[in-house]
Design a protein around this motif. Structure first.
Motif, PDB file in Angstrom:
ATOM      1  N   GLY A  88      -4.591   7.268  21.446  1.00 38.17           N
ATOM      2  CA  GLY A  88      -4.318   7.567  20.048  1.00 38.17           C
ATOM      3  C   GLY A  88      -2.839   7.778  19.798  1.00 38.17           C
ATOM      4  N   GLU A  89      -2.191   8.449  20.725  1.00 41.56           N
ATOM      5  CA  GLU A  89      -0.757   8.684  20.601  1.00 41.56           C
ATOM      6  C   GLU A  89       0.019   7.377  20.692  1.00 41.56           C
ATOM      7  OE1 GLU A  89      -0.171  11.539  23.687  1.00 41.56           O
ATOM      8  OE2 GLU A  89      -0.534  13.273  22.363  1.00 41.56           O
ATOM      9  N   GLU A  90      -0.481   6.424  21.471  1.00 44.78           N
ATOM     10  CA  GLU A  90       0.160   5.110  21.560  1.00 44.78           C
ATOM     11  C   GLU A  90       0.088   4.385  20.212  1.00 44.78           C
ATOM     12  OE1 GLU A  90      -1.719   2.989  24.702  1.00 44.78           O
ATOM     13  OE2 GLU A  90      -0.944   4.314  26.279  1.00 44.78           O
ATOM     14  N   THR A  91      -1.062   4.509  19.537  1.00 47.18           N
ATOM     15  CA  THR A  91      -1.204   3.895  18.216  1.00 47.18           C
ATOM     16  C   THR A  91      -0.219   4.516  17.237  1.00 47.18           C
ATOM     17  OG1 THR A  91      -3.568   3.493  18.614  1.00 47.18           O
ATOM     18  CG2 THR A  91      -2.807   3.379  16.336  1.00 47.18           C
ATOM     19  N   VAL A  92      -0.147   5.833  17.223  1.00 47.40           N
ATOM     20  CA  VAL A  92       0.785   6.540  16.341  1.00 47.40           C
ATOM     21  C   VAL A  92       2.227   6.148  16.657  1.00 47.40           C
ATOM     22  CG1 VAL A  92       1.716   8.806  15.738  1.00 47.40           C
ATOM     23  CG2 VAL A  92      -0.765   8.474  15.894  1.00 47.40           C
ATOM     24  N   ALA A  93       2.547   6.070  17.953  1.00 49.44           N
ATOM     25  CA  ALA A  93       3.912   5.711  18.357  1.00 49.44           C
ATOM     26  C   ALA A  93       4.273   4.306  17.890  1.00 49.44           C
ATOM     27  CB  ALA A  93       4.042   5.812  19.876  1.00 49.44           C
ATOM     28  N   LEU A 149       0.828  -1.210   0.000  1.00 47.55           N
ATOM     29  CA  LEU A 149       0.000   0.000   0.000  1.00 47.55           C
ATOM     30  C   LEU A 149       0.860   1.258   0.000  1.00 47.55           C
ATOM     31  CD1 LEU A 149      -2.673  -1.094   2.648  1.00 47.55           C
ATOM     32  CD2 LEU A 149      -2.806  -1.287   0.155  1.00 47.55           C
ATOM     33  N   THR A 150       2.085   1.123  -0.445  1.00 48.74           N
ATOM     34  CA  THR A 150       3.005   2.264  -0.480  1.00 48.74           C
ATOM     35  C   THR A 150       2.410   3.411  -1.281  1.00 48.74           C
ATOM     36  OG1 THR A 150       4.896   0.770  -0.336  1.00 48.74           O
ATOM     37  CG2 THR A 150       5.315   3.022  -1.103  1.00 48.74           C
ATOM     38  N   GLY A 151       2.439   4.603  -0.699  1.00 54.51           N
ATOM     39  CA  GLY A 151       1.923   5.791  -1.365  1.00 54.51           C
ATOM     40  C   GLY A 151       0.452   6.052  -1.109  1.00 54.51           C
ATOM     41  N   LYS A 152      -0.248   5.099  -0.487  1.00 57.29           N
ATOM     42  CA  LYS A 152      -1.667   5.264  -0.198  1.00 57.29           C
ATOM     43  C   LYS A 152      -1.867   6.021   1.117  1.00 57.29           C
ATOM     44  CE  LYS A 152      -2.925   2.730  -3.740  1.00 57.29           C
ATOM     45  NZ  LYS A 152      -3.558   3.339  -4.950  1.00 57.29           N
ATOM     46  N   ILE A 153      -2.899   6.835   1.139  1.00 57.86           N
ATOM     47  CA  ILE A 153      -3.266   7.563   2.356  1.00 57.86           C
ATOM     48  C   ILE A 153      -4.528   6.936   2.913  1.00 57.86           C
ATOM     49  CG2 ILE A 153      -3.979   9.771   3.323  1.00 57.86           C
ATOM     50  CD1 ILE A 153      -2.388  11.141   1.074  1.00 57.86           C
ATOM     51  N   ALA A 154      -4.441   6.465   4.149  1.00 52.53           N
ATOM     52  CA  ALA A 154      -5.560   5.788   4.789  1.00 52.53           C
ATOM     53  C   ALA A 154      -6.029   6.573   6.003  1.00 52.53           C
ATOM     54  CB  ALA A 154      -5.161   4.376   5.212  1.00 52.53           C
ATOM     55  N   LEU A 155      -7.309   6.451   6.291  1.00 55.32           N
ATOM     56  CA  LEU A 155      -7.900   7.063   7.485  1.00 55.32           C
ATOM     57  C   LEU A 155      -8.776   6.015   8.149  1.00 55.32           C
ATOM     58  CD1 LEU A 155      -8.752   9.280   9.439  1.00 55.32           C
ATOM     59  CD2 LEU A 155     -10.297  10.159   7.666  1.00 55.32           C
ATOM     60  N   VAL A 156      -8.506   5.764   9.426  1.00 53.38           N
ATOM     61  CA  VAL A 156      -9.266   4.779  10.193  1.00 53.38           C
ATOM     62  C   VAL A 156      -9.912   5.497  11.372  1.00 53.38           C
ATOM     63  CG1 VAL A 156      -9.210   2.569  11.396  1.00 53.38           C
ATOM     64  CG2 VAL A 156      -7.536   3.041   9.586  1.00 53.38           C
ATOM     65  N   THR A 157     -11.231   5.557  11.386  1.00 53.22           N
ATOM     66  CA  THR A 157     -11.900   6.221  12.506  1.00 53.22           C
ATOM     67  C   THR A 157     -11.905   5.293  13.719  1.00 53.22           C
ATOM     68  OG1 THR A 157     -14.134   5.423  11.909  1.00 53.22           O
ATOM     69  CG2 THR A 157     -13.374   7.499  10.918  1.00 53.22           C
ATOM     70  N   GLY A 158     -11.903   5.899  14.900  1.00 52.50           N
ATOM     71  CA  GLY A 158     -11.892   5.124  16.134  1.00 52.50           C
ATOM     72  C   GLY A 158     -10.730   4.161  16.215  1.00 52.50           C
ATOM     73  N   SER A 159      -9.531   4.659  15.901  1.00 52.29           N
ATOM     74  CA  SER A 159      -8.371   3.767  15.788  1.00 52.29           C
ATOM     75  C   SER A 159      -7.380   3.920  16.941  1.00 52.29           C
ATOM     76  CB  SER A 159      -7.663   3.995  14.452  1.00 52.29           C
ATOM     77  OG  SER A 159      -7.493   5.362  14.170  1.00 52.29           O
ATOM     78  N   ASN A 160      -7.849   4.437  18.056  1.00 57.99           N
ATOM     79  CA  ASN A 160      -6.962   4.589  19.208  1.00 57.99           C
ATOM     80  C   ASN A 160      -6.771   3.278  19.969  1.00 57.99           C
ATOM     81  OD1 ASN A 160      -9.780   5.268  19.709  1.00 57.99           O
ATOM     82  ND2 ASN A 160      -9.209   5.522  21.856  1.00 57.99           N
ATOM     83  N   VAL A 161      -7.757   2.362  19.884  1.00 55.79           N
ATOM     84  CA  VAL A 161      -7.661   1.091  20.604  1.00 55.79           C
ATOM     85  C   VAL A 161      -8.307  -0.029  19.790  1.00 55.79           C
ATOM     86  CG1 VAL A 161      -7.632   2.077  22.940  1.00 55.79           C
ATOM     87  CG2 VAL A 161      -9.825   1.579  21.833  1.00 55.79           C
ATOM     88  N   GLY A 162      -8.150  -1.259  20.271  1.00 53.73           N
ATOM     89  CA  GLY A 162      -8.911  -2.392  19.779  1.00 53.73           C
ATOM     90  C   GLY A 162      -8.779  -2.676  18.298  1.00 53.73           C
ATOM     91  N   ILE A 163      -9.930  -2.938  17.679  1.00 51.62           N
ATOM     92  CA  ILE A 163      -9.967  -3.292  16.259  1.00 51.62           C
ATOM     93  C   ILE A 163      -9.403  -2.166  15.402  1.00 51.62           C
ATOM     94  CG2 ILE A 163     -11.495  -3.769  14.306  1.00 51.62           C
ATOM     95  CD1 ILE A 163     -13.316  -5.278  16.276  1.00 51.62           C
ATOM     96  N   ARG A 212      -7.214   0.144  16.149  1.00 51.25           N
ATOM     97  CA  ARG A 212      -5.756   0.212  16.272  1.00 51.25           C
ATOM     98  C   ARG A 212      -5.092  -0.881  15.438  1.00 51.25           C
ATOM     99  NH1 ARG A 212      -2.864   0.299  22.095  1.00 51.25           N
ATOM    100  NH2 ARG A 212      -3.431   2.509  21.918  1.00 51.25           N
ATOM    101  N   ALA A 213      -5.609  -2.098  15.523  1.00 53.83           N
ATOM    102  CA  ALA A 213      -5.024  -3.208  14.759  1.00 53.83           C
ATOM    103  C   ALA A 213      -5.091  -2.940  13.261  1.00 53.83           C
ATOM    104  CB  ALA A 213      -5.752  -4.512  15.097  1.00 53.83           C
ATOM    105  N   ILE A 214      -6.198  -2.362  12.809  1.00 55.00           N
ATOM    106  CA  ILE A 214      -6.329  -2.030  11.382  1.00 55.00           C
ATOM    107  C   ILE A 214      -5.323  -0.957  10.987  1.00 55.00           C
ATOM    108  CG2 ILE A 214      -7.857  -0.999   9.653  1.00 55.00           C
ATOM    109  CD1 ILE A 214     -10.204  -2.332  11.186  1.00 55.00           C
ATOM    110  N   ALA A 215      -5.220   0.088  11.792  1.00 56.22           N
ATOM    111  CA  ALA A 215      -4.286   1.182  11.486  1.00 56.22           C
ATOM    112  C   ALA A 215      -2.858   0.670  11.400  1.00 56.22           C
ATOM    113  CB  ALA A 215      -4.399   2.274  12.549  1.00 56.22           C
TER     114      ALA A 215
END
Length: 255
Positions: free
Chosen positions: A45-50, A5-19, A21-24
């Protein structure tokens, strides 16, 4: 075959925890630049980003309420600005049972909360990203339904189940509407997925054990199980798949 997925921009709502986060994390591991979203739990959310950045990926966190149209617009705009392009992949993961309530106890306030966080957020997140996808002639949208959409859900979850069934039907209609633009729209439908806030909040240990006993694969699902299905649907492997729902429930419900 590796999913790239190189070059793709993705947005995952509710991605700070759980499902979410795993998707992100899975999208980032496959090369996508990922917009992470949370409602209140900025630290999570910062933990997911980290975690994404520690593995060499790119991510940005945007706190926003996806039941509010102005905040939806800001969320998408900030992710697109951060990565210098429009959204290629949208995963509408945000959703909630809100609370268990039977129909005798249903109020207009509870009704609106449940429908807004599940259906309204999905509809208007899709609307916000479509112009950019149409301009590119390509896009992947993944919406989150549930096994409850098929069986009516557990005690006090009939409206939640209805909102998830509505998402399933909406996705089919949207898939037809945008197919000529090279955009696919599909659903993932989790069954009993452990390590999530949903079951930690709403499911007793007794109900958990009883449910797992009825699952042919004899285990709870994991957030990563859901993320794997999402990866397939956003990849070129699923370029001829649209308007479909992948059931992720270990055989608990077979269609």
């Amino acid at each position: 075959m590796n999913i790239d997925l190189t070059g793709k921009i993705a947005l995952v709502t509710g991605s700070n925890v759980g499902i979410g986060r795993a998707i992100a994390i899975a999208l980032a591991e496959s090369g996508a630049k990922v917009g992470v979203n949370c409602l209140r739990s900025v630290d999570q959310g910062e933990e997911t980003v980290a975690a994404i950045r520690a593995a060499g990926g790119e991510a940005v966190l945007v706190q926003a309420d996806v039941t509010d149209l102005a905040q939806i617009d800001r969320l998408v705009s900030e992710v697109e600005r951060a990565f210098g392009g429009s959204i290629d992949i949208l995963v509408n993961n945000a959703g909630h049972l809100v609370q268990r309530v039977d129909n005798a106890g249903m109020t207009e306030e509870i009704y609106e909360k449940i429908m807004n966080v599940n259906l309204k957020s999905t509809v208007f997140m899709c609307k916000r990203v479509l112009a950019g996808m149409k301009a590119k002639g390509a896009g992947r949208i993944i919406n989150m339904t549930s096994i409850a959409a098929h069986n009516g859900g557990g005690p006090g979850a009939s409206l939640y189940a209805a909102s998830k069934a509505a998402i399933m039907a909406y996705s089919k209609g949207l898939a037809k509407e945008v197919a000529f633009s090279g955009i696919t729209v599909n659903n993932v439908s989790p069954g009993f997925i452990g390590n999530t806030r949903f079951h930690d909040t709403f499911t007793t240990d007794e109900a958990r054990k009883a449910t797992v006993a009825g699952i042919p694969l004899k285990r709870e699902g994991t957030p990563e199980d859901v993320a794997g299905a999402v990866l397939y649907l956003v990849s070129d492997l699923a370029s001829y798949v649209t308007g479909e729902t992948i059931e992720i429930n270990g055989g608990l419900l077979m269609r």
